[in-house]
Design a protein around this motif. Structure first.
Motif, PDB file in Angstrom:
ATOM      1  N   ASN A   1     -40.761 -14.646 -43.645  1.00 47.10           N
ATOM      2  CA  ASN A   1     -41.088 -16.963 -43.960  1.00 47.10           C
ATOM      3  C   ASN A   1     -40.736 -17.240 -42.503  1.00 47.10           C
ATOM      4  N   GLN A   2     -41.730 -18.181 -41.682  1.00 45.55           N
ATOM      5  CA  GLN A   2     -41.200 -18.862 -40.272  1.00 45.55           C
ATOM      6  C   GLN A   2     -40.613 -19.897 -40.993  1.00 45.55           C
ATOM      7  N   LYS A   3     -39.904 -19.992 -40.090  1.00 46.60           N
ATOM      8  CA  LYS A   3     -38.961 -20.773 -39.584  1.00 46.60           C
ATOM      9  C   LYS A   3     -39.758 -22.509 -39.633  1.00 46.60           C
ATOM     10  N   LEU A   4     -38.884 -23.361 -39.855  1.00 41.20           N
ATOM     11  CA  LEU A   4     -39.872 -24.874 -39.812  1.00 41.20           C
ATOM     12  C   LEU A   4     -40.089 -25.739 -38.871  1.00 41.20           C
ATOM     13  N   LEU A   5     -37.941 -25.457 -37.994  1.00 42.92           N
ATOM     14  CA  LEU A   5     -37.942 -26.316 -37.295  1.00 42.92           C
ATOM     15  C   LEU A   5     -37.182 -25.538 -35.986  1.00 42.92           C
ATOM     16  N   THR A   6     -37.629 -25.776 -35.041  1.00 44.27           N
ATOM     17  CA  THR A   6     -36.298 -25.446 -33.336  1.00 44.27           C
ATOM     18  C   THR A   6     -36.194 -26.934 -32.732  1.00 44.27           C
ATOM     19  N   ILE A   7     -34.754 -27.314 -32.917  1.00 39.07           N
ATOM     20  CA  ILE A   7     -34.291 -28.515 -32.113  1.00 39.07           C
ATOM     21  C   ILE A   7     -33.540 -27.898 -31.258  1.00 39.07           C
ATOM     22  N   ALA A   8     -34.391 -28.459 -30.014  1.00 38.28           N
ATOM     23  CA  ALA A   8     -34.399 -27.756 -28.458  1.00 38.28           C
ATOM     24  C   ALA A   8     -33.298 -28.511 -27.937  1.00 38.28           C
ATOM     25  N   ILE A   9     -33.010 -27.695 -27.007  1.00 37.38           N
ATOM     26  CA  ILE A   9     -31.924 -29.058 -25.509  1.00 37.38           C
ATOM     27  C   ILE A   9     -32.216 -28.549 -24.645  1.00 37.38           C
TER      28      ILE A   9
ATOM     29  N   THR B   1     -29.784 -19.492 -36.274  1.00 35.53           N
ATOM     30  CA  THR B   1     -30.375 -18.894 -35.325  1.00 35.53           C
ATOM     31  C   THR B   1     -29.657 -19.715 -33.858  1.00 35.53           C
ATOM     32  N   PHE B   2     -29.488 -19.383 -33.126  1.00 36.28           N
ATOM     33  CA  PHE B   2     -28.787 -20.279 -31.762  1.00 36.28           C
ATOM     34  C   PHE B   2     -29.339 -19.019 -30.455  1.00 36.28           C
ATOM     35  N   LEU B   3     -30.103 -19.552 -29.212  1.00 38.91           N
ATOM     36  CA  LEU B   3     -31.069 -18.959 -29.227  1.00 38.91           C
ATOM     37  C   LEU B   3     -30.277 -19.731 -27.017  1.00 38.91           C
ATOM     38  N   TYR B   4     -30.668 -18.933 -26.037  1.00 42.85           N
ATOM     39  CA  TYR B   4     -29.784 -19.833 -24.924  1.00 42.85           C
ATOM     40  C   TYR B   4     -31.141 -18.965 -23.423  1.00 42.85           C
ATOM     41  N   ASN B   5     -31.245 -20.242 -23.601  1.00 45.48           N
ATOM     42  CA  ASN B   5     -32.210 -19.375 -22.050  1.00 45.48           C
ATOM     43  C   ASN B   5     -31.220 -20.320 -20.664  1.00 45.48           C
TER      44      ASN B   5
ATOM     45  N   ILE C   1     -32.084 -23.376 -32.980  1.00 49.72           N
ATOM     46  CA  ILE C   1     -31.258 -24.036 -31.867  1.00 49.72           C
ATOM     47  C   ILE C   1     -31.208 -23.102 -30.694  1.00 49.72           C
ATOM     48  N   LEU C   2     -32.693 -23.847 -29.819  1.00 48.73           N
ATOM     49  CA  LEU C   2     -33.065 -23.658 -28.631  1.00 48.73           C
ATOM     50  C   LEU C   2     -32.291 -24.119 -26.877  1.00 48.73           C
ATOM     51  N   VAL C   3     -31.137 -23.876 -26.706  1.00 44.61           N
ATOM     52  CA  VAL C   3     -30.813 -24.438 -25.333  1.00 44.61           C
ATOM     53  C   VAL C   3     -31.452 -23.792 -24.332  1.00 44.61           C
ATOM     54  N   SER C   4     -32.123 -24.442 -23.592  1.00 40.86           N
ATOM     55  CA  SER C   4     -32.574 -24.045 -22.621  1.00 40.86           C
ATOM     56  C   SER C   4     -31.597 -24.940 -20.956  1.00 40.86           C
ATOM     57  N   ASP C   5     -31.300 -24.626 -20.410  1.00 40.44           N
ATOM     58  CA  ASP C   5     -30.176 -24.206 -19.107  1.00 40.44           C
ATOM     59  C   ASP C   5     -30.428 -24.119 -18.221  1.00 40.44           C
TER      60      ASP C   5
ATOM     61  N   ASN D   1     -19.980 -25.192 -16.385  1.00 38.81           N
ATOM     62  CA  ASN D   1     -19.695 -24.738 -17.434  1.00 38.81           C
ATOM     63  C   ASN D   1     -20.247 -24.540 -18.951  1.00 38.81           C
ATOM     64  N   THR D   2     -21.689 -25.438 -18.554  1.00 38.30           N
ATOM     65  CA  THR D   2     -22.707 -25.185 -19.618  1.00 38.30           C
ATOM     66  C   THR D   2     -23.103 -23.852 -20.442  1.00 38.30           C
ATOM     67  N   PRO D   3     -23.038 -22.649 -19.787  1.00 42.47           N
ATOM     68  CA  PRO D   3     -22.556 -21.494 -20.666  1.00 42.47           C
ATOM     69  C   PRO D   3     -21.649 -20.680 -20.941  1.00 42.47           C
ATOM     70  N   GLU D   4     -20.551 -21.589 -21.036  1.00 46.40           N
ATOM     71  CA  GLU D   4     -19.019 -21.383 -21.586  1.00 46.40           C
ATOM     72  C   GLU D   4     -19.577 -22.335 -23.093  1.00 46.40           C
ATOM     73  N   ILE D   5     -19.918 -23.767 -22.729  1.00 43.01           N
ATOM     74  CA  ILE D   5     -19.825 -24.391 -24.371  1.00 43.01           C
ATOM     75  C   ILE D   5     -21.471 -23.638 -24.668  1.00 43.01           C
ATOM     76  N   VAL D   6     -22.096 -23.226 -24.635  1.00 40.98           N
ATOM     77  CA  VAL D   6     -22.872 -22.535 -25.265  1.00 40.98           C
ATOM     78  C   VAL D   6     -22.610 -21.757 -26.353  1.00 40.98           C
ATOM     79  N   LYS D   7     -22.062 -20.775 -25.412  1.00 36.98           N
ATOM     80  CA  LYS D   7     -21.169 -19.328 -25.803  1.00 36.98           C
ATOM     81  C   LYS D   7     -20.012 -19.895 -26.672  1.00 36.98           C
ATOM     82  N   LYS D   8     -19.092 -20.873 -26.804  1.00 37.31           N
ATOM     83  CA  LYS D   8     -18.663 -20.972 -27.488  1.00 37.31           C
ATOM     84  C   LYS D   8     -19.370 -21.904 -29.059  1.00 37.31           C
ATOM     85  N   TRP D   9     -19.981 -22.729 -28.680  1.00 35.25           N
ATOM     86  CA  TRP D   9     -20.656 -23.334 -29.818  1.00 35.25           C
ATOM     87  C   TRP D   9     -21.768 -22.260 -30.607  1.00 35.25           C
TER      88      TRP D   9
END
Length: 331
Positions: free
Chosen positions: A2-10, A65-69, A39-43, A49-57
């Protein structure tokens, strides 16, 4: 599957501390809805140190699902926002600022609404405004109280196009506030396919919202769910921003709204409205600094204003004939 409902992107750039705080809020807010969300973070190629913050979380999240671009270069804020919207694979997409204070209950409200009504195409979450420098409450002069949207439609049963038109006319600033808006993903992608140059327009989010509103139900909450920090918009840092906003980007969006389903009468009226609202000091200042560029920008707008005025005059005459048949010789 099933397709998930919501992407929350930052979308973010060089604000690791703010991002850290916003992700912490988000992880708490989605509790109980972990499997419904991505969750999607687009850097935008941050140098901090944004990459380190994302990796920590990412290491602390198991059921979501926590995606990082990470863009290979800084694409600019609009294209980074656009990436968040057009790459989402969930039914709805919600891009939030990395510094906007949002109430925890906002996530559950949004998810419950889109579960309850599958034909929702757009949600505007109401918000208060605060000036970053003075700390004072801010709201449009046409709005009473610190609540930016005054067209409450919590049940999604109103005339969606009419509600959007009201919101657009009252405050374009509210309509383009990223964090307050949840879009149906499929419709955002359709809108971008139709107008691929949208990402070159600073108020392109107003077009996306209008496109979505015309193709489903719209919800505008009566309650505030967040606060908007006023006076720090990305486009305000550009020297020619005010000129472009008033004389190029706003009319571009209005014309696209007309092309994609809004009445010619409404759109031409909004052209005249934008002409009346234009700040003469901005025009005079731009003429002194960039005379040729300014004329190249404003002359097409003035032509559009003239055409719109003639159209509305002709339309009003036709209405008068319909309303007064005896006086006009129809009877």
């Amino acid at each position: 599957m099933n397709q998930k409902l919501l992407t929350i992107a930052i979308p973010t750039y060089n604000r690791a501390q703010l991002l850290d705080r916003q992700i912490a809020w988000l992880i708490e807010a989605i509790k109980g809805f972990e499997t419904d969300c991505e969750i999607l973070v687009s850097d935008n190629c941050s140098t901090d140190n944004t990459p380190e913050i994302v990796k920590k979380w990412q290491s602390q999240v198991s059921n979501t699902t926590f995606l990082y671009n990470r863009n290979t270069e800084n694409l600019g804020v609009i294209k980074n926002i656009n990436y968040c919207l057009k790459t989402a694979t969930t039914k709805y997409v919600w891009a939030i600022g990395d510094d906007d204070p949002i109430q925890t209950r906002a996530v559950s409200y949004v998810l419950n609404k889109i579960k309850d009504k599958e034909d929702i195409s757009l949600i505007f979450l109401n918000f208060s405004g605060r000036n970053q420098i003075t700390g004072e409450d801010v709201h449009p002069p046409t709005i009473v109280g610190n609540r930016w949207f005054d067209a409450g439609a919590d049940d999604g049963n109103g005339d969606s196009k009419a509600i959007y038109e009201h919101c657009f006319e009252k405050s374009i600033g509210a309509v383009i506030f990223l964090t307050a808006t949840i879009y149906k993903t499929q419709l955002v992608k359709e809108a971008l396919d139709y107008w691929q140059e949208a990402e070159n327009n600073w108020i392109f989010l107003a077009y996306f919202a209008g496109y979505c509103a015309a193709r489903g139900r719209i919800i505008v909450t009566t309650d505030n769910f967040m606060e908007c920090v006023v006076g720090v918009s990305y486009w305000q840092k550009e020297p020619k921003s005010a000129l472009l906003m008033q004389y190029k980007h706003t009319p571009e969006v209005i014309i696209k709204l007309e092309e994609t389903g809004y009445s010619k009468q409404f759109c031409r009226r909004m052209i005249l409205h934008s002409f009346r609202e234009a700040n003469l000091k901005v025009l005079l200042g731009a003429l002194r600094r960039w005379p040729l560029y300014t004329l190249q920008t404003v002359i097409p707008f003035w032509r559009l204003v003239a055409v719109s005025a003639l159209y509305l005059i002709k339309l009003n005459k036709q209405v008068d004939k319909t309303l007064h048949p005896i006086e006009t010789g129809f009877l």
